[in-house]
Design an enzyme around this catalytic site. Structure first.
Site, PDB file in Angstrom:
ATOM      1  CB  SER A 176     -18.105  98.211  25.053  1.00  0.00           C
ATOM      2  OG  SER A 176     -17.340  96.997  24.210  1.00  0.00           O
ATOM      3  CG  HIS A 204     -19.197 101.795  27.052  1.00  0.00           C
ATOM      4  ND1 HIS A 204     -20.957 101.795  27.512  1.00  0.00           N
ATOM      5  CD2 HIS A 204     -18.952 101.272  26.006  1.00  0.00           C
ATOM      6  CE1 HIS A 204     -21.209 100.981  26.318  1.00  0.00           C
ATOM      7  NE2 HIS A 204     -19.974 100.843  25.549  1.00  0.00           N
ATOM      8  CE  LYS A 235     -22.524 103.078  23.514  1.00  0.00           C
ATOM      9  NZ  LYS A 235     -23.538 102.259  22.847  1.00  0.00           N
TER      10      LYS A 235
END
Ligand SMILES: Cc1ncc(COP(=O)(O)O)c(C=O)c1O
Length: 408
Positions: A176, A204, A235
Protein backbone atom coordinates in the site's frame (compact mmCIF):
# COMPACT_ATOMS: atom_id res chain seq x y z
CA UNK A 1 -3.93 9.82 34.16
CA UNK A 2 -1.50 10.73 31.35
CA UNK A 3 -2.00 14.16 29.93
CA UNK A 4 -3.25 13.81 26.36
CA UNK A 5 -2.11 17.35 25.58
CA UNK A 6 1.45 16.27 26.46
CA UNK A 7 1.21 13.28 24.15
CA UNK A 8 -0.06 15.44 21.32
CA UNK A 9 2.72 17.92 22.06
CA UNK A 10 5.25 15.11 21.79
CA UNK A 11 3.84 14.05 18.40
CA UNK A 12 4.12 17.69 17.34
CA UNK A 13 7.76 17.90 18.41
CA UNK A 14 8.57 14.80 16.33
CA UNK A 15 6.75 16.16 13.27
CA UNK A 16 4.24 13.30 13.53
CA UNK A 17 1.03 15.08 14.51
CA UNK A 18 -1.73 14.57 11.96
CA UNK A 19 -4.52 16.97 11.13
CA UNK A 20 -7.64 16.44 9.08
CA UNK A 21 -7.95 18.29 5.81
CA UNK A 22 -11.37 19.14 4.41
CA UNK A 23 -12.63 18.32 0.90
CA UNK A 24 -15.78 19.97 -0.41
CA UNK A 25 -17.82 18.36 -3.16
CA UNK A 26 -17.46 14.88 -4.60
CA UNK A 27 -14.20 12.95 -5.04
CA UNK A 28 -12.55 13.35 -8.43
CA UNK A 29 -9.17 14.09 -10.04
CA UNK A 30 -9.59 17.72 -8.99
CA UNK A 31 -11.19 18.69 -5.69
CA UNK A 32 -11.74 21.69 -3.46
CA UNK A 33 -9.40 21.30 -0.50
CA UNK A 34 -9.95 23.68 2.39
CA UNK A 35 -11.75 25.84 -0.16
CA UNK A 36 -8.99 25.82 -2.83
CA UNK A 37 -9.05 23.86 -6.13
CA UNK A 38 -6.23 21.29 -6.28
CA UNK A 39 -5.16 18.35 -8.39
CA UNK A 40 -5.74 15.27 -6.23
CA UNK A 41 -2.79 12.91 -6.35
CA UNK A 42 -3.30 10.82 -3.21
CA UNK A 43 -6.74 9.20 -3.51
CA UNK A 44 -7.45 5.48 -3.82
CA UNK A 45 -10.44 6.21 -6.06
CA UNK A 46 -8.25 4.70 -8.79
CA UNK A 47 -10.90 4.19 -11.45
CA UNK A 48 -12.90 7.32 -10.74
CA UNK A 49 -15.97 5.32 -9.73
CA UNK A 50 -16.65 7.07 -6.39
CA UNK A 51 -18.49 9.88 -8.15
CA UNK A 52 -19.61 8.02 -11.29
CA UNK A 53 -23.25 8.87 -12.13
CA UNK A 54 -24.30 5.20 -12.49
CA UNK A 55 -22.79 4.30 -9.12
CA UNK A 56 -24.41 7.29 -7.43
CA UNK A 57 -27.74 6.44 -8.99
CA UNK A 58 -27.55 2.81 -7.88
CA UNK A 59 -26.96 3.96 -4.30
CA UNK A 60 -29.81 6.46 -4.44
CA UNK A 61 -32.28 3.95 -5.89
CA UNK A 62 -31.28 1.30 -3.36
CA UNK A 63 -31.84 3.76 -0.52
CA UNK A 64 -35.38 4.39 -1.76
CA UNK A 65 -36.13 0.71 -2.38
CA UNK A 66 -34.43 -1.06 0.54
CA UNK A 67 -33.71 1.74 3.00
CA UNK A 68 -30.46 3.07 4.35
CA UNK A 69 -29.44 0.64 7.04
CA UNK A 70 -29.46 -3.16 7.33
CA UNK A 71 -30.61 -2.91 10.93
CA UNK A 72 -28.50 -5.65 12.45
CA UNK A 73 -25.69 -8.07 11.83
CA UNK A 74 -26.01 -10.61 9.01
CA UNK A 75 -26.51 -13.46 11.49
CA UNK A 76 -29.45 -11.78 13.20
CA UNK A 77 -31.83 -10.06 10.75
CA UNK A 78 -29.52 -8.03 8.52
CA UNK A 79 -28.87 -10.59 5.76
CA UNK A 80 -30.52 -9.14 2.66
CA UNK A 81 -30.80 -10.43 -0.91
CA UNK A 82 -28.53 -7.61 -2.03
CA UNK A 83 -25.70 -8.88 0.16
CA UNK A 84 -25.98 -12.32 -1.36
CA UNK A 85 -26.06 -10.85 -4.89
CA UNK A 86 -22.90 -8.83 -4.35
CA UNK A 87 -21.16 -11.82 -2.76
CA UNK A 88 -22.01 -13.98 -5.77
CA UNK A 89 -20.72 -11.31 -8.16
CA UNK A 90 -17.49 -10.88 -6.19
CA UNK A 91 -16.84 -14.62 -6.05
CA UNK A 92 -17.40 -14.92 -9.81
CA UNK A 93 -15.22 -11.89 -10.48
CA UNK A 94 -12.33 -13.26 -8.43
CA UNK A 95 -12.76 -16.87 -9.54
CA UNK A 96 -13.62 -18.34 -6.11
CA UNK A 97 -16.47 -20.54 -4.88
CA UNK A 98 -17.78 -18.02 -2.38
CA UNK A 99 -17.25 -14.64 -0.79
CA UNK A 100 -18.24 -12.82 2.38
CA UNK A 101 -18.78 -9.11 2.91
CA UNK A 102 -17.20 -7.19 5.78
CA UNK A 103 -17.74 -3.64 7.00
CA UNK A 104 -14.30 -2.51 5.78
CA UNK A 105 -10.92 -3.83 4.68
CA UNK A 106 -9.62 -3.21 8.15
CA UNK A 107 -12.37 -5.41 9.60
CA UNK A 108 -11.90 -8.08 6.93
CA UNK A 109 -8.20 -8.46 7.63
CA UNK A 110 -8.57 -8.28 11.38
CA UNK A 111 -11.44 -10.78 11.39
CA UNK A 112 -10.10 -13.26 8.87
CA UNK A 113 -6.58 -13.50 10.29
CA UNK A 114 -7.78 -13.79 13.86
CA UNK A 115 -10.14 -16.58 12.77
CA UNK A 116 -7.57 -18.49 10.72
CA UNK A 117 -4.62 -18.43 13.11
CA UNK A 118 -4.92 -19.38 16.77
CA UNK A 119 -2.91 -19.38 19.96
CA UNK A 120 -0.11 -21.91 19.64
CA UNK A 121 0.13 -21.47 15.86
CA UNK A 122 2.34 -19.16 13.80
CA UNK A 123 1.26 -16.55 11.27
CA UNK A 124 3.83 -15.23 8.79
CA UNK A 125 3.50 -11.60 7.78
CA UNK A 126 5.54 -9.41 5.41
CA UNK A 127 7.17 -6.53 7.30
CA UNK A 128 5.46 -3.96 5.05
CA UNK A 129 1.95 -5.38 5.37
CA UNK A 130 -0.89 -2.97 6.08
CA UNK A 131 -1.74 -2.03 9.68
CA UNK A 132 -5.01 -4.00 9.52
CA UNK A 133 -2.99 -7.17 8.85
CA UNK A 134 -0.64 -6.35 11.71
CA UNK A 135 -3.62 -5.84 14.00
CA UNK A 136 -5.23 -9.08 12.77
CA UNK A 137 -2.03 -10.92 13.71
CA UNK A 138 -2.13 -9.34 17.17
CA UNK A 139 -5.78 -10.22 17.64
CA UNK A 140 -5.21 -13.83 16.63
CA UNK A 141 -2.92 -14.42 19.64
CA UNK A 142 -0.87 -16.65 17.39
CA UNK A 143 2.87 -16.07 17.33
CA UNK A 144 3.74 -13.70 14.48
CA UNK A 145 6.84 -14.18 12.39
CA UNK A 146 7.53 -10.96 10.48
CA UNK A 147 9.62 -11.76 7.43
CA UNK A 148 11.74 -9.18 5.65
CA UNK A 149 9.90 -7.46 2.83
CA UNK A 150 9.24 -9.93 -0.01
CA UNK A 151 12.15 -12.06 1.25
CA UNK A 152 11.05 -15.63 0.59
CA UNK A 153 14.32 -17.08 1.94
CA UNK A 154 13.69 -15.44 5.29
CA UNK A 155 10.10 -16.69 5.20
CA UNK A 156 11.23 -20.19 4.26
CA UNK A 157 13.62 -20.25 7.21
CA UNK A 158 10.82 -19.15 9.55
CA UNK A 159 8.48 -21.80 8.17
CA UNK A 160 11.07 -24.50 8.77
CA UNK A 161 11.52 -23.33 12.36
CA UNK A 162 7.76 -23.27 12.97
CA UNK A 163 7.22 -26.80 11.63
CA UNK A 164 3.66 -27.97 12.07
CA UNK A 165 2.64 -24.82 13.92
CA UNK A 166 2.67 -22.82 10.66
CA UNK A 167 -0.93 -21.74 10.05
CA UNK A 168 -1.04 -18.79 7.68
CA UNK A 169 1.12 -16.69 5.36
CA UNK A 170 -0.36 -13.25 4.80
CA UNK A 171 0.73 -10.54 2.41
CA UNK A 172 -0.44 -7.43 0.62
CA UNK A 173 -0.73 -8.20 -3.12
CA UNK A 174 0.27 -4.64 -4.03
CA UNK A 175 2.02 -2.99 -1.09
CA UNK A 176 0.00 0.00 0.00
CA UNK A 177 2.82 2.45 0.63
CA UNK A 178 5.36 1.22 -1.94
CA UNK A 179 3.31 0.06 -4.90
CA UNK A 180 5.45 -3.03 -5.48
CA UNK A 181 4.13 -6.58 -5.83
CA UNK A 182 4.36 -9.56 -3.50
CA UNK A 183 6.28 -12.57 -4.87
CA UNK A 184 3.06 -14.57 -5.08
CA UNK A 185 4.41 -17.54 -7.03
CA UNK A 186 7.09 -18.27 -4.42
CA UNK A 187 4.69 -17.63 -1.54
CA UNK A 188 2.26 -20.12 -3.01
CA UNK A 189 5.03 -22.73 -3.37
CA UNK A 190 6.11 -22.23 0.24
CA UNK A 191 2.53 -22.42 1.49
CA UNK A 192 2.06 -25.70 -0.38
CA UNK A 193 5.36 -27.15 0.80
CA UNK A 194 4.65 -26.30 4.45
CA UNK A 195 0.95 -27.15 4.39
CA UNK A 196 0.05 -23.64 5.43
CA UNK A 197 -2.75 -21.34 4.21
CA UNK A 198 -1.99 -18.30 2.05
CA UNK A 199 -3.98 -15.07 2.28
CA UNK A 200 -3.49 -12.12 -0.08
CA UNK A 201 -4.87 -8.65 0.53
CA UNK A 202 -5.83 -7.20 -2.84
CA UNK A 203 -6.92 -3.79 -1.52
CA UNK A 204 -4.74 -1.99 -4.08
CA UNK A 205 -4.69 -4.72 -6.75
CA UNK A 206 -8.41 -5.08 -7.40
CA UNK A 207 -9.40 -2.86 -10.31
CA UNK A 208 -5.76 -2.08 -11.02
CA UNK A 209 -4.09 -5.32 -12.10
CA UNK A 210 -4.85 -8.58 -13.83
CA UNK A 211 -7.43 -9.50 -16.46
CA UNK A 212 -10.30 -7.00 -16.26
CA UNK A 213 -8.89 -5.64 -12.99
CA UNK A 214 -9.30 -8.97 -11.17
CA UNK A 215 -6.17 -8.36 -9.13
CA UNK A 216 -2.67 -9.67 -8.55
CA UNK A 217 -3.67 -13.26 -7.75
CA UNK A 218 -5.63 -13.57 -11.00
CA UNK A 219 -2.76 -11.85 -12.86
CA UNK A 220 -0.40 -14.55 -11.58
CA UNK A 221 -2.95 -17.32 -12.36
CA UNK A 222 -2.89 -18.40 -8.72
CA UNK A 223 -6.56 -18.42 -7.70
CA UNK A 224 -6.32 -22.17 -7.09
CA UNK A 225 -3.33 -21.73 -4.82
CA UNK A 226 -4.31 -18.73 -2.72
CA UNK A 227 -6.74 -19.81 -0.01
CA UNK A 228 -8.19 -16.39 0.83
CA UNK A 229 -8.25 -13.17 -1.13
CA UNK A 230 -9.27 -10.01 0.71
CA UNK A 231 -10.38 -6.96 -1.24
CA UNK A 232 -11.93 -3.64 -0.39
CA UNK A 233 -14.87 -1.92 -2.00
CA UNK A 234 -13.55 1.46 -0.85
CA UNK A 235 -10.66 1.94 -3.25
CA UNK A 236 -10.86 1.18 -7.00
CA UNK A 237 -14.53 0.24 -6.68
CA UNK A 238 -15.25 3.67 -5.23
CA UNK A 239 -17.61 2.57 -2.43
CA UNK A 240 -17.04 1.30 1.12
CA UNK A 241 -16.74 -2.11 2.74
CA UNK A 242 -14.76 -5.20 1.87
CA UNK A 243 -14.89 -8.92 1.14
CA UNK A 244 -13.07 -12.19 1.55
CA UNK A 245 -13.13 -14.67 -1.35
CA UNK A 246 -12.37 -18.33 -0.65
CA UNK A 247 -13.74 -21.85 -0.93
CA UNK A 248 -17.23 -22.52 0.47
CA UNK A 249 -15.98 -24.24 3.61
CA UNK A 250 -13.58 -21.46 4.51
CA UNK A 251 -16.28 -18.82 3.99
CA UNK A 252 -18.67 -20.85 6.16
CA UNK A 253 -15.95 -20.94 8.81
CA UNK A 254 -15.54 -17.14 8.64
CA UNK A 255 -19.31 -16.70 9.00
CA UNK A 256 -18.98 -18.52 12.31
CA UNK A 257 -15.58 -17.41 13.57
CA UNK A 258 -14.63 -13.99 12.17
CA UNK A 259 -15.65 -11.74 15.05
CA UNK A 260 -15.62 -8.57 12.96
CA UNK A 261 -18.27 -10.23 10.77
CA UNK A 262 -20.33 -11.82 13.53
CA UNK A 263 -20.49 -8.83 15.84
CA UNK A 264 -21.02 -5.99 13.39
CA UNK A 265 -23.97 -4.51 11.49
CA UNK A 266 -24.37 -5.70 7.88
CA UNK A 267 -23.22 -3.30 5.12
CA UNK A 268 -25.90 -0.73 4.20
CA UNK A 269 -28.05 -1.45 1.09
CA UNK A 270 -27.07 1.73 -0.84
CA UNK A 271 -23.40 0.86 -0.58
CA UNK A 272 -23.96 -2.76 -1.57
CA UNK A 273 -25.98 -1.68 -4.62
CA UNK A 274 -23.32 0.88 -5.51
CA UNK A 275 -20.63 -1.80 -5.37
CA UNK A 276 -22.67 -4.03 -7.71
CA UNK A 277 -22.91 -1.08 -10.13
CA UNK A 278 -19.14 -0.51 -9.87
CA UNK A 279 -18.43 -4.16 -10.67
CA UNK A 280 -20.74 -3.92 -13.68
CA UNK A 281 -18.94 -0.79 -14.87
CA UNK A 282 -15.60 -2.50 -14.45
CA UNK A 283 -16.82 -5.43 -16.56
CA UNK A 284 -18.26 -3.21 -19.30
CA UNK A 285 -15.41 -0.66 -19.30
CA UNK A 286 -12.18 -2.64 -18.78
CA UNK A 287 -10.30 0.13 -20.59
CA UNK A 288 -10.46 2.11 -17.33
CA UNK A 289 -7.92 -0.34 -15.91
CA UNK A 290 -5.68 0.13 -18.94
CA UNK A 291 -6.01 3.88 -18.63
CA UNK A 292 -5.01 3.69 -14.96
CA UNK A 293 -1.95 1.61 -15.82
CA UNK A 294 -0.95 3.95 -18.66
CA UNK A 295 -1.36 7.01 -16.42
CA UNK A 296 0.72 5.36 -13.70
CA UNK A 297 3.50 4.50 -16.16
CA UNK A 298 3.50 8.09 -17.44
CA UNK A 299 3.77 9.57 -13.94
CA UNK A 300 6.55 7.18 -12.91
CA UNK A 301 8.50 7.95 -16.09
CA UNK A 302 8.39 11.74 -15.73
CA UNK A 303 9.20 11.62 -11.99
CA UNK A 304 12.21 9.44 -12.81
CA UNK A 305 13.31 11.86 -15.55
CA UNK A 306 13.11 14.60 -12.94
CA UNK A 307 15.67 12.62 -10.92
CA UNK A 308 13.37 12.19 -7.93
CA UNK A 309 13.97 9.40 -5.39
CA UNK A 310 11.22 6.89 -6.12
CA UNK A 311 10.45 3.57 -4.49
CA UNK A 312 10.33 0.32 -6.51
CA UNK A 313 6.74 0.75 -7.67
CA UNK A 314 5.36 -0.88 -10.79
CA UNK A 315 1.79 0.22 -10.14
CA UNK A 316 -0.50 3.23 -9.60
CA UNK A 317 1.02 3.83 -6.14
CA UNK A 318 4.22 5.80 -6.60
CA UNK A 319 6.20 6.66 -3.46
CA UNK A 320 8.41 9.73 -3.59
CA UNK A 321 10.78 8.98 -0.72
CA UNK A 322 11.90 12.06 1.19
CA UNK A 323 13.27 10.61 4.45
CA UNK A 324 12.51 12.85 7.40
CA UNK A 325 8.95 13.57 8.46
CA UNK A 326 9.58 17.32 8.62
CA UNK A 327 10.98 17.54 5.09
CA UNK A 328 8.16 15.40 3.78
CA UNK A 329 5.55 17.76 5.20
CA UNK A 330 7.51 20.74 3.87
CA UNK A 331 7.35 19.25 0.36
CA UNK A 332 3.67 18.44 0.82
CA UNK A 333 2.84 22.02 1.87
CA UNK A 334 4.89 23.58 -0.93
CA UNK A 335 3.11 21.38 -3.48
CA UNK A 336 -0.25 22.36 -1.99
CA UNK A 337 0.60 26.04 -2.37
CA UNK A 338 1.08 25.30 -6.07
CA UNK A 339 -2.25 23.47 -6.38
CA UNK A 340 -1.12 19.85 -6.00
CA UNK A 341 -2.38 17.67 -3.16
CA UNK A 342 -0.22 14.66 -2.31
CA UNK A 343 -0.41 13.84 1.38
CA UNK A 344 2.81 13.25 3.31
CA UNK A 345 3.05 9.77 4.86
CA UNK A 346 5.04 9.40 8.07
CA UNK A 347 5.77 6.78 10.74
CA UNK A 348 4.17 4.64 11.99
CA UNK A 349 2.53 4.17 8.57
CA UNK A 350 6.00 3.79 7.02
CA UNK A 351 9.34 2.88 8.66
CA UNK A 352 11.31 5.61 10.41
CA UNK A 353 13.45 7.59 7.95
CA UNK A 354 11.33 6.69 4.92
CA UNK A 355 8.62 9.37 5.08
CA UNK A 356 7.26 10.08 1.66
CA UNK A 357 4.67 11.54 -0.58
CA UNK A 358 2.54 8.57 -1.59
CA UNK A 359 1.42 9.62 -5.04
CA UNK A 360 -1.56 7.75 -6.44
CA UNK A 361 -2.82 7.94 -9.96
CA UNK A 362 -6.41 7.73 -11.21
CA UNK A 363 -7.76 6.60 -14.56
CA UNK A 364 -9.56 9.94 -14.68
CA UNK A 365 -6.39 12.05 -14.56
CA UNK A 366 -5.37 13.60 -17.86
CA UNK A 367 -1.87 12.65 -18.97
CA UNK A 368 -0.92 16.31 -19.36
CA UNK A 369 -1.82 17.18 -15.78
CA UNK A 370 0.23 14.23 -14.50
CA UNK A 371 3.23 15.45 -16.50
CA UNK A 372 2.78 18.97 -15.06
CA UNK A 373 2.48 17.55 -11.55
CA UNK A 374 5.67 15.48 -11.95
CA UNK A 375 7.58 18.51 -13.23
CA UNK A 376 6.30 20.63 -10.38
CA UNK A 377 7.46 17.99 -7.90
CA UNK A 378 10.81 17.83 -9.71
CA UNK A 379 11.28 21.58 -9.21
CA UNK A 380 10.25 21.44 -5.56
CA UNK A 381 12.47 18.41 -5.02
CA UNK A 382 15.46 20.36 -6.32
CA UNK A 383 14.58 23.28 -4.02
CA UNK A 384 14.67 20.83 -1.10
CA UNK A 385 17.81 19.07 -2.35
CA UNK A 386 16.20 15.70 -3.00
CA UNK A 387 18.44 13.40 -5.02
CA UNK A 388 18.13 9.86 -6.35
CA UNK A 389 16.61 7.17 -4.13
CA UNK A 390 18.36 6.76 -0.75
CA UNK A 391 18.50 3.17 0.52
CA UNK A 392 15.54 2.63 2.84
CA UNK A 393 16.56 0.81 6.02
CA UNK A 394 14.56 -2.32 6.71
CA UNK A 395 12.63 -1.91 9.95
CA UNK A 396 13.78 -5.40 10.87
CA UNK A 397 17.34 -4.20 11.00
CA UNK A 398 16.60 -1.99 13.97
CA UNK A 399 15.12 -2.72 17.36
CA UNK A 400 11.88 -4.17 15.94
CA UNK A 401 13.67 -7.42 15.10
CA UNK A 402 11.13 -10.18 14.74
CA UNK A 403 10.95 -12.93 17.31
CA UNK A 404 11.75 -16.34 15.88
CA UNK A 405 9.16 -19.00 16.34
CA UNK A 406 10.30 -22.36 17.64
CA UNK A 407 8.99 -25.57 16.14
CA UNK A 408 6.73 -27.54 18.48
C1 LIG B 1 -3.47 -3.02 1.97
C2 LIG B 1 -4.68 -2.52 2.68
N1 LIG B 1 -5.49 -3.38 3.26
C3 LIG B 1 -6.60 -2.99 3.90
C4 LIG B 1 -6.93 -1.66 3.98
C5 LIG B 1 -8.16 -1.25 4.74
O1 LIG B 1 -9.23 -1.14 3.89
P1 LIG B 1 -10.47 -0.22 4.26
O2 LIG B 1 -10.07 1.17 3.93
O3 LIG B 1 -11.58 -0.75 3.43
O4 LIG B 1 -10.70 -0.39 5.73
C6 LIG B 1 -6.14 -0.71 3.37
C7 LIG B 1 -6.56 0.72 3.41
O5 LIG B 1 -5.90 1.62 3.65
C8 LIG B 1 -4.97 -1.13 2.72
O6 LIG B 1 -4.15 -0.25 2.16
Amino acid sequence: MTDLADRLEELDSRGLRRRLRLISGPQGPRVLLDGRPVLLLCSNNYLGLADHPRVRQAAAEAAMRWGVGAGSSRLISGNMKLHRRLEQRLAEFKGYEASLLFGSGYLANAGAIAALARRGEVVFSDELNHASIIDGCRLSRAETFIYRHADTEHLSWGLRKAGRRAALIVTDGVFSMDGDLAPLEELAQLARRHDCRLMVDEAHATGALGPGGRGSVAAAGLSEEVDVVIGTLGKALGCYGAYACAGRELVEYLVNMARSFVFSTAPPPPIVAAAIASLELLASHPHRVERLQANAAALRAVLAEEGLPLGPSTTQIVPLIVGSAARTMELCERALERGLFAQGIRPPTVPEGSSRLRLTVMATHRAAELVRAAKLLGGLGRELGLGAAPPVASPLEDDRLAGLPEAA
